[in-house]
Design a protein around this motif. Sequence first.
Motif, PDB file in Angstrom:
ATOM      1  N   MET A  40      62.050  46.240  63.732  1.00  0.00           N
ATOM      2  CA  MET A  40      62.178  44.866  64.528  1.00  0.00           C
ATOM      3  C   MET A  40      61.797  45.035  65.834  1.00  0.00           C
ATOM      4  O   MET A  40      61.708  46.075  66.424  1.00  0.00           O
ATOM      5  CB  MET A  40      63.762  44.792  64.799  1.00  0.00           C
ATOM      6  CG  MET A  40      64.602  43.915  63.527  1.00  0.00           C
ATOM      7  SD  MET A  40      66.230  43.404  64.170  1.00  0.00           S
ATOM      8  CE  MET A  40      66.928  45.035  64.856  1.00  0.00           C
ATOM      9  N   ASN A  42      62.301  44.079  69.004  1.00  0.00           N
ATOM     10  CA  ASN A  42      63.377  43.840  70.056  1.00  0.00           C
ATOM     11  C   ASN A  42      63.318  42.617  70.989  1.00  0.00           C
ATOM     12  O   ASN A  42      63.761  41.797  71.169  1.00  0.00           O
ATOM     13  CB  ASN A  42      63.869  45.076  70.539  1.00  0.00           C
ATOM     14  CG  ASN A  42      64.472  45.907  69.619  1.00  0.00           C
ATOM     15  OD1 ASN A  42      64.822  45.707  68.661  1.00  0.00           O
ATOM     16  ND2 ASN A  42      64.381  47.289  69.838  1.00  0.00           N
ATOM     17  N   VAL A  45      63.164  39.540  68.848  1.00  0.00           N
ATOM     18  CA  VAL A  45      64.497  39.108  68.676  1.00  0.00           C
ATOM     19  C   VAL A  45      65.334  38.671  69.684  1.00  0.00           C
ATOM     20  O   VAL A  45      66.130  37.740  69.431  1.00  0.00           O
ATOM     21  CB  VAL A  45      65.106  40.204  67.689  1.00  0.00           C
ATOM     22  CG1 VAL A  45      66.842  40.174  67.655  1.00  0.00           C
ATOM     23  CG2 VAL A  45      64.477  40.802  66.619  1.00  0.00           C
ATOM     24  N   LYS A  46      65.293  39.412  70.829  1.00  0.00           N
ATOM     25  CA  LYS A  46      66.013  38.732  71.951  1.00  0.00           C
ATOM     26  C   LYS A  46      65.770  37.445  72.179  1.00  0.00           C
ATOM     27  O   LYS A  46      66.529  36.620  72.902  1.00  0.00           O
ATOM     28  CB  LYS A  46      65.833  39.899  72.905  1.00  0.00           C
ATOM     29  CG  LYS A  46      66.514  39.519  74.514  1.00  0.00           C
ATOM     30  CD  LYS A  46      66.229  40.647  75.251  1.00  0.00           C
ATOM     31  CE  LYS A  46      67.088  40.713  76.587  1.00  0.00           C
ATOM     32  NZ  LYS A  46      66.684  41.619  77.665  1.00  0.00           N
ATOM     33  N   LEU A  48      64.451  35.044  70.490  1.00  0.00           N
ATOM     34  CA  LEU A  48      64.991  34.186  69.470  1.00  0.00           C
ATOM     35  C   LEU A  48      66.433  33.982  70.026  1.00  0.00           C
ATOM     36  O   LEU A  48      66.986  32.717  69.613  1.00  0.00           O
ATOM     37  CB  LEU A  48      64.905  34.901  68.030  1.00  0.00           C
ATOM     38  CG  LEU A  48      63.760  34.377  67.258  1.00  0.00           C
ATOM     39  CD1 LEU A  48      63.465  35.237  66.196  1.00  0.00           C
ATOM     40  CD2 LEU A  48      63.589  32.863  66.891  1.00  0.00           C
ATOM     41  N   ALA A  49      67.274  35.024  70.094  1.00  0.00           N
ATOM     42  CA  ALA A  49      68.664  34.743  70.628  1.00  0.00           C
ATOM     43  C   ALA A  49      68.895  33.838  71.520  1.00  0.00           C
ATOM     44  O   ALA A  49      69.767  33.010  71.777  1.00  0.00           O
ATOM     45  CB  ALA A  49      69.223  36.071  70.634  1.00  0.00           C
ATOM     46  N   VAL A  94      62.107  32.746  61.114  1.00  0.00           N
ATOM     47  CA  VAL A  94      63.215  33.442  62.125  1.00  0.00           C
ATOM     48  C   VAL A  94      63.663  34.657  61.202  1.00  0.00           C
ATOM     49  O   VAL A  94      63.636  35.815  61.701  1.00  0.00           O
ATOM     50  CB  VAL A  94      64.195  32.396  62.032  1.00  0.00           C
ATOM     51  CG1 VAL A  94      65.354  33.143  63.065  1.00  0.00           C
ATOM     52  CG2 VAL A  94      63.684  31.173  63.186  1.00  0.00           C
ATOM     53  N   GLU A  95      63.867  34.419  59.781  1.00  0.00           N
ATOM     54  CA  GLU A  95      64.615  35.641  59.195  1.00  0.00           C
ATOM     55  C   GLU A  95      63.552  36.786  58.893  1.00  0.00           C
ATOM     56  O   GLU A  95      63.986  38.015  58.980  1.00  0.00           O
ATOM     57  CB  GLU A  95      64.712  35.054  57.725  1.00  0.00           C
ATOM     58  CG  GLU A  95      65.517  35.927  56.685  1.00  0.00           C
ATOM     59  CD  GLU A  95      65.986  35.509  55.585  1.00  0.00           C
ATOM     60  OE1 GLU A  95      65.806  36.134  54.384  1.00  0.00           O
ATOM     61  OE2 GLU A  95      66.271  34.175  55.569  1.00  0.00           O
ATOM     62  N   ILE A  97      61.354  37.739  61.254  1.00  0.00           N
ATOM     63  CA  ILE A  97      61.355  38.263  62.587  1.00  0.00           C
ATOM     64  C   ILE A  97      62.822  39.172  62.718  1.00  0.00           C
ATOM     65  O   ILE A  97      62.597  40.368  62.906  1.00  0.00           O
ATOM     66  CB  ILE A  97      61.341  37.303  63.517  1.00  0.00           C
ATOM     67  CG1 ILE A  97      60.014  36.560  63.745  1.00  0.00           C
ATOM     68  CG2 ILE A  97      61.622  37.855  65.190  1.00  0.00           C
ATOM     69  CD1 ILE A  97      59.921  35.502  64.442  1.00  0.00           C
ATOM     70  N   LEU A  98      63.869  38.600  62.200  1.00  0.00           N
ATOM     71  CA  LEU A  98      65.225  39.404  62.401  1.00  0.00           C
ATOM     72  C   LEU A  98      65.218  40.527  61.413  1.00  0.00           C
ATOM     73  O   LEU A  98      65.720  41.566  61.654  1.00  0.00           O
ATOM     74  CB  LEU A  98      66.350  38.348  61.881  1.00  0.00           C
ATOM     75  CG  LEU A  98      66.520  37.553  62.890  1.00  0.00           C
ATOM     76  CD1 LEU A  98      67.428  36.392  62.854  1.00  0.00           C
ATOM     77  CD2 LEU A  98      66.877  37.932  64.288  1.00  0.00           C
ATOM     78  N   ASP A  99      64.473  40.456  60.402  1.00  0.00           N
ATOM     79  CA  ASP A  99      64.211  41.469  59.157  1.00  0.00           C
ATOM     80  C   ASP A  99      63.216  42.598  59.604  1.00  0.00           C
ATOM     81  O   ASP A  99      63.208  43.685  58.726  1.00  0.00           O
ATOM     82  CB  ASP A  99      64.146  40.940  57.911  1.00  0.00           C
ATOM     83  CG  ASP A  99      65.504  40.344  57.292  1.00  0.00           C
ATOM     84  OD1 ASP A  99      66.443  40.357  57.806  1.00  0.00           O
ATOM     85  OD2 ASP A  99      65.183  39.598  56.534  1.00  0.00           O
TER      86      ASP A  99
END
Length: 127
Positions: A40, A42, A45-46, A48-49, A94-95, A97-99
């Motif tokens: 990932m 990070n 992901v951060k 995106l969150a 998005v999926e 990236i998260l995976d």
Amino acid sequence: MTRATAVPETVTIHVPFCVVKRGGRKEMQMPEGATQLRRMDNTLVKALARAFRWKRMLESGEFATIAELAEREGIATSYMTRVLRLTLLAPCMVEAILDGKQGPEVTLAGVLKDVPLVWERREWRLD
């Protein structure tokens, strides 16, 4: 116990890889065709969150404007608007990236630079 052959003092191992810059740090990348563990990003992901959190805060009416929210978060309005565009990515992206399945060329800087171009790129290998 005796040995038939002498053990060499030095052993040389050749491991092909290249160094790429991701999220402000250097990372080793395996050559084409080599199996690689999913990692990932990070930083991505951060971001995106944060984008989805900020979107939720704006939609709920907690903050009337992006400028108001950016001031509370202590960041520039222009940065916040660029990060908020991440909420426009397709769900499959998005999926990915998260995976950790996005291509190694997909970075936060690249995605923030031009979201529409990301949709057209072939770096979204969803295998």
